[in-house]
Design an enzyme around this catalytic site. Sequence first.
Site, PDB file in Angstrom:
ATOM      1  N   ASP A   1       2.742   1.640  37.048  1.00  0.00           N
ATOM      2  CA  ASP A   1       3.744   1.838  36.386  1.00  0.00           C
ATOM      3  C   ASP A   1       5.080   1.111  36.810  1.00  0.00           C
ATOM      4  OD1 ASP A   1       5.697   2.564  34.306  1.00  0.00           O
ATOM      5  OD2 ASP A   1       5.663   4.731  34.873  1.00  0.00           O
TER       6      ASP A   1
ATOM      7  N   ASP B   1       7.366   8.949  20.119  1.00  0.00           N
ATOM      8  CA  ASP B   1       7.259   9.192  21.468  1.00  0.00           C
ATOM      9  C   ASP B   1       7.313  10.659  22.055  1.00  0.00           C
ATOM     10  OD1 ASP B   1       7.259   8.180  24.144  1.00  0.00           O
ATOM     11  OD2 ASP B   1       8.321   6.323  23.731  1.00  0.00           O
TER      12      ASP B   1
ATOM     13  N   ASP C   1      -0.321   6.922  26.876  1.00  0.00           N
ATOM     14  CA  ASP C   1       0.692   6.041  27.973  1.00  0.00           C
ATOM     15  C   ASP C   1       0.635   6.896  29.292  1.00  0.00           C
ATOM     16  OD1 ASP C   1       2.594   4.354  28.484  1.00  0.00           O
ATOM     17  OD2 ASP C   1       4.382   5.608  27.797  1.00  0.00           O
TER      18      ASP C   1
ATOM     19  N   ARG D   1      -1.866   2.028  27.818  1.00  0.00           N
ATOM     20  CA  ARG D   1      -1.135   1.028  28.575  1.00  0.00           C
ATOM     21  C   ARG D   1      -2.005   0.686  29.844  1.00  0.00           C
ATOM     22  NH1 ARG D   1       4.538   3.053  30.878  1.00  0.00           N
ATOM     23  NH2 ARG D   1       3.346   4.017  32.418  1.00  0.00           N
TER      24      ARG D   1
ATOM     25  N   ASP E   1       6.304  -2.001  29.560  1.00  0.00           N
ATOM     26  CA  ASP E   1       7.807  -1.895  29.202  1.00  0.00           C
ATOM     27  C   ASP E   1       8.337  -3.270  29.550  1.00  0.00           C
ATOM     28  OD1 ASP E   1       7.444   0.645  28.601  1.00  0.00           O
ATOM     29  OD2 ASP E   1       8.186   1.575  30.421  1.00  0.00           O
TER      30      ASP E   1
ATOM     31  N   HIS F   1       8.796  -1.713  19.282  1.00  0.00           N
ATOM     32  CA  HIS F   1       9.319  -0.410  20.147  1.00  0.00           C
ATOM     33  C   HIS F   1      10.439  -0.787  21.005  1.00  0.00           C
ATOM     34  CE1 HIS F   1       8.328   3.172  22.303  1.00  0.00           C
ATOM     35  NE2 HIS F   1       8.248   2.546  23.322  1.00  0.00           N
TER      36      HIS F   1
END
Length: 848
Positions: free
Chosen positions: A208, A335, A449, A510, A526, A584
């Site tokens: 991440d 979200d 996610d 993701r 992201d 997003h």
Amino acid sequence: MLRFCLVFATLLSFGQFADHDTFKDCARVNFCTTLRTRTPENKYSVDSDSVVIDPDGGQLKFDLLDTNGSDNLQVIITRLEGDNFRVQIQEPDSDRYQLQDVLDGELNVLPNDKIVIDPDSYTIVTDGANVTIQFSPFSIEFTTNQGPQLVLDGTRLIFDKNLDKAFAFGVTFPQAYQLYGIHEHADGLALQTTQVGGTDPYRLRNLDVSGYELNSPMSLYGSIPVLYGHGSEATTGIFLHNAAEQWMEITNGEDNTQAYVMVESGALDVFVLLGPTPAEAVRQYVGLTGTAHLPQLWALGYHQSRWNYVSQDDLKDVVANFTTYDFPLDVIWLDIDYTDGKKYFTWDPNAFSDPVEMQQNISASNKRLVTIIDPHIKVEQGYNVYDGALEQDLFVKRADGSNFEGDCWPGLSSYMDFLNPDARDYYSSFYSYDNFPSTTPVLAGIWNDMNEPSVFDNSIEKTLPGDAVHHGGVAHRDIHNIYGLLHTKSTHQGLINRDNNTKRPFILTRSHFAGTQRYSAIWTGDNQAEWGHLSVSYSECLDANLLGIVFCGADVGGFSNNPSEELLQRWYQAGAWLPFYRAHSDSSSQRREPFLFNEDVQAVIRNAIQLRYKHLPVWYTRFYEHTRNRDPIIRPLFYQYPSNVDVYNIGDHLLLGDDILVRAVTESGVESVQVYFPGGTDEHWISISSSDVYEGSGFIDVPVDIQGIPVYYRKGSVIVRKDTLRLSSDEMVGDGHTLHANLDADNKASGTVYLDDNTSFNYVNKEYNYLKIDVDGTDVTLTKIDDDANSDGFDFVIDDVVVNKIIKKPQNGIPGKYETKIYKKTVDGQLLKNLKFKFNDIVTIKLA
Ligand SMILES: *[C@@H]1O[C@H](CO)[C@@H](O)[C@H](O)[C@H]1NC(C)=O
Ligand SMILES: *[C@@H]1O[C@H](CO)[C@@H](O)[C@H](O)[C@H]1NC(C)=O
Ligand SMILES: *[C@@H]1O[C@H](CO)[C@@H](O)[C@H](O)[C@H]1NC(C)=O
Ligand SMILES: *[C@@H]1O[C@H](CO)[C@@H](O)[C@H](O)[C@H]1NC(C)=O
Ligand SMILES: *[C@@H]1O[C@H](CO)[C@@H](O)[C@H](O)[C@H]1NC(C)=O
Ligand SMILES: *[C@@H]1O[C@H](CO)[C@@H](O)[C@H](O)[C@H]1NC(C)=O
């Protein structure tokens, strides 16, 4: 001084940096540092007495002797359908983890009909390829009719007990100049050369990484360990079937293209793909890990997301504004904040007090809802998802046997052990309408996610530690990169069960791995509101398409920070040509729904979204064709034009199928851009925004304004569109099609179109209408492609035919011209409008 300013400007343009204290480079990973600097040596030779040929089972087995006498190895080479081979190398007493869950069904093993035995080598001979095992020094060489293609090089084969289960191997690609693949990196399409003292090796470990950097070999959220070696004569590849942490040293060059692969643990299990074209190499790989099933049609529309729409009223207002301001929209997203304290499968009782009414409201304007569901489970007695998993012992464990607990969105969390089939069943059951309260079919898809998985602890690179333990005593390090894949597998099963297998699930994930395409779409995580991130969205999704994950997109506008109006418009224009199209944004960014801008900006964004909707029949047909032929949906230029060396590094252009060429505008303030027109002087590209025609002879400077980006149809193509403007894909169902025929010099053009119920799996049983369209002068001929398909209910309705005819040929870089004629009638005066084609035979209509 000038120099200083330039450097400063460059730094600024990067926005954020990834956290290098947390995310390691090779120098901070013991096995990588040690293996990277090993000098190659002739350490292994084949024990010729050990060779076992198993002609029926298609295997050849033998032992490798370590000249130092300590570390003997066993090799198994298996011949597979389509001239693929599998090479497995391990210690004789190996207890290495053998990966499951990734390959798509059973492998088709072919017998070794012919093996040529020489004193110092064996050769497996097949029609298309020879595999030669050299005894001393040991190597395995794959040769095709195009010559030697790929060598597994014994001098860089390293198994070292001092490094626990780490190993390394080298592959050379004698015919290649350039390596591609190994998703996911925020880098150009073509892999960079890496070397000690230069760029770090490419890392594959799902992490991440917020604020990720460009032109970087750092690992991101997903890993697909597939590497293609490409040259003008041939393309080959390898797929390393292993989900542990990996680092790949890349060398590109005319005589010396090679990769050196360093792996933390698990098995050395390599599939060799022998091409010889990029298309064949991709098909061979996708044959191993499977194709994406068709998405429901609505999933190809435009998606609007934000972290977060703060309440049901906020969300309904956003949806209402899309209608008021005339922007097409299919899906609105929620979200994490819609949940009750980040407990998934619940709703915040205050801000989302009436989710059913909210879903009805969304549905009344023909939109759908997608909500997020993450794999971490809040540690809280009384939370049913937690209690049940605790009771049935379904969480990942620490090395000491206790349940792993770490910090994530809800605070202290445990992590579902998706390696355990019982955990997958358990988790999947929560998607049912009964177990996920207040959900209706309007909640049409799920967003998975944080499934690398993410743990908010920098000391363990924000993920589970390698010594965490899964079902069956498997160490996390052995399966780390498939954690997200297994998460989506469970979700997919949940959605299939929820709707009694009547609907094709839509999932966005993701974290991903080889095979993720069977369950889920991906996005690039992201990213940032920076021009460079717009550009990299093309190379990342092109790469994913070459590696089987065709349903790929990037956050339109960039997740973090605030895009300029110009960047946002360019992003909407470029994003419309990636398979997954979603805007997003981060909670700390300003709201940027398209209706919030001035009318000029709105008009540009509206046009971009409308252009997407006009091409929905193209997208849907390409997705269907992917299920048949495994081909990428979007393609880099080198894929379609493999012998053209000039296009090897072009990553900001794409081809949708082989008929539509798109060049993203990723530069600010430009009045023209360089567009590469491929295919040679006989190939012509027809602009969709002017009357210009370009020949396929390389880079040409093309004028642009803010109204659009360069998009072209290939001469000879028929592009099937739906040009009636609507506000969602559901509202387009009754509309007829417009054929855009781009005539070649013989006045011919052809294409295909696919129609079905847009929803179910009945297409697998051939319930569809799949047609070939041929335009010849003023005749339009439609031919059913599969005689045995049942096309009842899927009539192909044509409203009109737009014929583009080149009237002045392009020459020497100077564009030519085409003119357009729109036909609405047949020769006998009958209106084409609403003319339906329902037939089992060939039908020809005449244009006049
Ligand atoms: C193998 O033996 C040679 C010669 O003794 C030595 O130089 C080399 O380091 C050894 N290699 C390994 C991997 O132990
Ligand atoms: C494979 O080897 C056979 C026998 O040595 C030879 O006749 C053939 O040409 C080779 N084929 C290729 C593709 O190298
Ligand atoms: C809806 O649009 C109006 C007009 O632009 C704007 O003021 C309002 O904030 C919008 N509502 C939402 C929830 O975006
Ligand atoms: C949906 O909610 C919006 C905003 O509250 C409202 O304007 C609209 O009338 C509602 N639509 C329906 C069909 O209830
Ligand atoms: C699924 O099938 C069961 C049993 O036939 C039925 O009760 C249920 O309503 C069905 N659910 C859906 C979503 O169709
Ligand atoms: C599926 O969607 C397409 C495109 O909008 C439409 O033409 C077709 O009628 C739809 N099929 C059904 C069965 O609704």
